[in-house]
Motif scaffolding. Structure first.
Motif, mmCIF file in Angstrom:
data_model
loop_
_atom_site.group_PDB
_atom_site.id
_atom_site.type_symbol
_atom_site.label_atom_id
_atom_site.label_comp_id
_atom_site.label_asym_id
_atom_site.label_seq_id
_atom_site.Cartn_x
_atom_site.Cartn_y
_atom_site.Cartn_z
ATOM 1 N N PRO A 1 0.812 -1.226 0.000
ATOM 2 C CA PRO A 1 0.000 0.000 0.000
ATOM 3 C C PRO A 1 0.848 1.280 0.000
ATOM 4 C CG PRO A 1 -0.239 -1.222 2.079
ATOM 5 C CD PRO A 1 0.481 -2.101 1.125
ATOM 6 N N ARG A 2 2.019 1.202 0.639
ATOM 7 C CA ARG A 2 2.853 2.414 0.675
ATOM 8 C C ARG A 2 3.279 2.844 -0.740
ATOM 9 N NH1 ARG A 2 7.554 0.851 2.665
ATOM 10 N NH2 ARG A 2 6.831 0.500 4.771
ATOM 11 N N ILE B 1 -1.895 5.698 4.887
ATOM 12 C CA ILE B 1 -2.486 4.411 4.500
ATOM 13 C C ILE B 1 -3.816 4.209 5.250
ATOM 14 C CG2 ILE B 1 -2.171 1.895 4.473
ATOM 15 C CD1 ILE B 1 0.837 2.381 4.183
#
Ligand code: PEP
Ligand code: MG
Length: 760
Positions: free
Chosen positions: A505-506, A580
């Motif tokens: 996700p980063r 996030i």
């Protein structure tokens, strides 16, 4: 007459010895070596009551009690029990017990007095076969004359428990006509023990199949050891097979009586447990017990100081006729190649493919048994092709276990060395219930994954007040989970969904593609929310362990942690990476805006209410008011959270879910993924249960919904306790929903029945 040794009793003595005493007498007379003992007959009880003059006192109290007045009934019961316990036993009676106990102690060679079990059995003179509720007390490991006499008296007193009095009145048994016998029997502290089928249960052949290991039989019965295996022809007494195993663990009796698990001494581990002579003794016992009952038996036996004892015997249940049952029976004949922990039930036969690195994944084709050190998220596509999965490492809550259960693929984890013991292209069968891998194929198990994956839905769904929900990790598993009729999703493990996209996700955030991350999450969650709408779905914010996320695209910079389980994961990590977490909140908001208001938010692995406060602030920042616009809850997975539950409640939460997988590992300091300590991983450890009970009760007192989504929520006998504690919902694995629903229904009925009886 007053005290009788087992040798002097038979089935005709039901009236004075009770069912248990008469049966033990019958077996002893048939030459079956049950641990020795005696029965304090119902005549003794009667003599005690009359000679001391308390009989009429007790009957007077009973005459006056209104059994429908609970308080009055309780008081009468307490009063009667106190009279029995406080009245000295006249010498004329206690001498019988003293003599019998001293003789038993001498016989078993225990100078300080035999270690005995004391069991009571109520009888009625004219109806000896009647069974009585409430008088089946058992006291284990009683030693010394004074203690024996005290417990015998406690057994007598148990005849006047409130529920026993109530039961007799309700069923028109005269209190004065009901008696109680007490069985006093040696506890066997065995040097070796195990189980024996008196015939081969799959073929009916006249061959005794025996399993044995060191110490108490608990190690064999519980499956915590790989026992030695023996087969003996019962007609010729020929020993047909001896398989000696490496026996690593055993149970022994501690001072004070409770059993503990210890390592088998090095020199005994690979030593053969049973000699040929002992096997023949067992076979002789098999013949006698079979002859006595007229049917093949499934028995438990023990050797103590060279003496053999039968501890338990039940008929071998008839074979079922389904393909699966046939397959399961057949396995008894197969050679066990390796043992581990049963992580996802079902039988899977296929060809072994050993996967030691990710570039070998293509080797796994439909119907193969995938064998690997430990599964990682990248392996999921290959896992889906496999018919069964076997790993070296892991416990029942590891990645492989969770995913296999969800995919309905039989799985055995924590075998230690499957990747070296099982050879490429060998044909094997994995038994995901027993945690075994057999040599060869079992007919009917080749396509087992299909039936293991198929969910049985009962024709008439049970209604339970306690909700029964399902855990979901992968969006594609949602239809199957919904088909169980589950009352919602009590845990959506978002990290698995994220892992299946293959991208960290980063990376989205760093690439300036926050929108894409929001959409990716929303798409995955939508599939689940849609499947269950309008039932609730609790979205758990990412619980991303560094060692799992490192394999993702963009995961290269994950820190290398010494112990990822204690590291940067759960809400603590999310609060360090608020972009996030906010993207996740935005995804949920997006779905809410589309009408999917059935989605709630749950934060994982919190250890202080300040984390909850901060997470709620971030939720607010994306335009969603926690507890107003969206249900907001938390997992209790760290003892700190269970201890501070009132503070969390004061901070404001809509619901709590017990994450017992982590709660167990953090309470007991047992890494849930480490097979070397798996034997110490116990959700039922009293400390874990105390934290669970506390959490449930504090939530109930505050009117906060409390659920469970750890593996313990799929274990019926634990669920039964949780319902008693007052849990409001239980979320289990898809394959366990139906069974858990039945358990919940039964537990609820019992609570209602008990309450109704108290009202009477
Ligand atoms: C738990 O810890 O019990 C839980 C349900 O979360 P996970 O297994 O995903 O850590
Ligand atoms: Mg957890």
């Amino acid at each position: 007459m007053y005290v009788k040794k087992f040798e002097d009793l038979s089935k005709d003595d039901l009236g004075i010895a009770g069912g248990k005493g008469a049966n033990l007498g019958e077996l002893t007379q048939a030459g079956i070596p049950v641990p020795p003992g005696f029965v304090v007959t119902s005549k003794t009880y009667d003599k005690f009551m009359r000679d001391t003059g308390i009989f009429s006192k007790v009957m007077d109290i009973l005459d006056q009690v209104d059994i429908n007045n609970t308080k009055e009934l309780q008081e009468a019961a307490e009063k009667i029990k106190a009279i029995i316990i406080e009245t000295p036993i006249p010498d004329g009676i206690s001498t019988y017990i003293t003599e019998a106990y001293n003789q038993l102690s001498e016989r078993v060679g225990e100078e300080d007095g035999a270690d005995v079990a004391i069991r009571s059995s109520a009888t009625a003179e004219d109806l000896p076969e009647a069974s009585f509720a409430g008088q089946q007390d058992t006291f284990l490991h009683v030693q010394g004359l004074d203690n024996v006499i005290e417990y015998v008296r406690k057994c007598w007193a148990s005849l006047f428990e409130a529920r026993a009095i109530f039961y007799r009145e309700e069923n028109n048994f005269e209190h004065s006509q009901v008696y109680i016998a007490v069985v006093v029997q040696q506890m066997v502290d065995s040097d070796k023990a195990g189980v024996m089928f008196t015939v081969n249960p799959s073929t009916g052949e006249n061959i005794a199949l025996i399993e044995g290991s060191w110490g108490l039989g608990e190690s064999v019965v519980s499956g915590s050891v790989t026992p030695d295996n023996y087969a003996v022809d019962k007609e010729t007494n020929e020993v047909l097979n001896v398989t000696i195993s490496d026996k690593k663990t055993m149970f022994t009796n501690e001072e004070g009586g409770t059993s503990i698990q210890v390592d088998v001494p090095e020199d005994l581990r690979k030593e053969r447990v049973l000699s040929d002579e002992e096997l023949l003794e067992l076979v002789a016992m098999a013949k006698r017990v079979e002859g006595h009952y007229g049917k093949p038996q499934d028995t438990e036996w023990a050797f103590h100081d060279g003496n053999l004892f039968l501890l338990q015997s039940r008929p071998i249940t008839t074979l079922g006729d389904s393909k699966k049952e046939e397959a399961e029976e057949e396995e008894v004949d197969l050679e066990v190649l390796i043992r581990g922990l049963g992580a996802s039930p079902g039988l899977a036969s296929g060809t072994v493919k050993v996967i030691l690195s990710l570039d070998e994944l293509d080797k796994v084709q439909e119907g193969d048994v995938m064998v690997t050190t430990m599964t990682t998220p990248d392996m999921v596509p290959a896992m889906k092709r496999a018919t069964g999965i076997v790993t070296d490492e892991g416990g029942v809550t590891c990645h492989a276990a969770i995913i296999s259960r969800e995919l309905g693929i039989p799985c055995v984890v924590g075998t230690g060395d499957a990747t070296t013991t099982l050879k490429e292209n060998d044909e094997v069968t994995a038994d995901g219930k027993k945690g075994l891998v057999y040599k060869g194929i079992i007919k009917g198990a080749e396509s087992e994954e299909a039936s293991a994956g198929a969910i049985q839905v009962s024709a008439t769904p049970l209604i339970t007040v306690t909700e029964v929900k399902a855990n979901v990790s992968m969006a594609e598993a949602a239809p199957k989970a919904a088909a169980t009729g589950a009352d919602g999703v009590g845990l959506l493990r978002t990290e698995h969904m994220m892992l299946s996209t293959g991208v960290h996700p980063r990376k989205f955030i760093l690439d300036g593609e926050e929108d894409k991350l929001v959409d990716t999450i929303a798409e995955g969650v939508l599939k689940v929310a849609d499947e269950f709408y309008p039932k609730p779905v609790w979205y758990r914010t990412l619980d991303a362990p560094t060692d799992e996320f490192i394999t993702l695209e963009g995961g290269e910079n994950e820190p290398r942690e010494h112990n990822p389980m204690l590291g940067w994961r759960g809400i603590r990590r999310e609060l360090d990476e608020p972009e996030i977490l906010k993207a996740e909140f935005k995804a949920i908001k997006k779905l809410h805006d589309k009408g999917y208001t059935n989605i709630g938010i749950m934060i994982p692995l919190s250890q202080h209410p300040s984390e909850l406060r901060r997470a709620k602030e971030l939720c607010r920042e994306v335009g969603m008011e926690p507890q107003v616009d969206v249900e907001f809850g938390m997992m209790v997975e760290i003892p700190a959270a269970a201890i501070l539950i009132d503070e969390y409640i004061a901070e404001g939460i809509d619901f709590v879910s017990l994450g017992t997988n982590d709660l167990t590992q953090y309470t007991l300091a047992v890494d849930r993924n480490n097979e070397f300590v798996a034997k110490h991983y116990r959700e039922e450890h009293p400390a874990v249960m105390a934290l669970i009970e506390r959490t449930i009760k504090h939530c109930a007192a505050a009117g906060v919904t409390c659920s469970i989504c750890g593996q313990a929520g799929s274990v019926p006998h634990i669920v039964e306790k949780l319902v008693k504690f007052g849990i409001t919902s239980v979320s289990s694995n898809t394959d366990a929903v139906e069974e858990v629903r039945k358990t919940v229904a039964r537990a609820e009925k019992k609570i209602m029945l008990d309450a109704a009886r108290k009202q009477l």
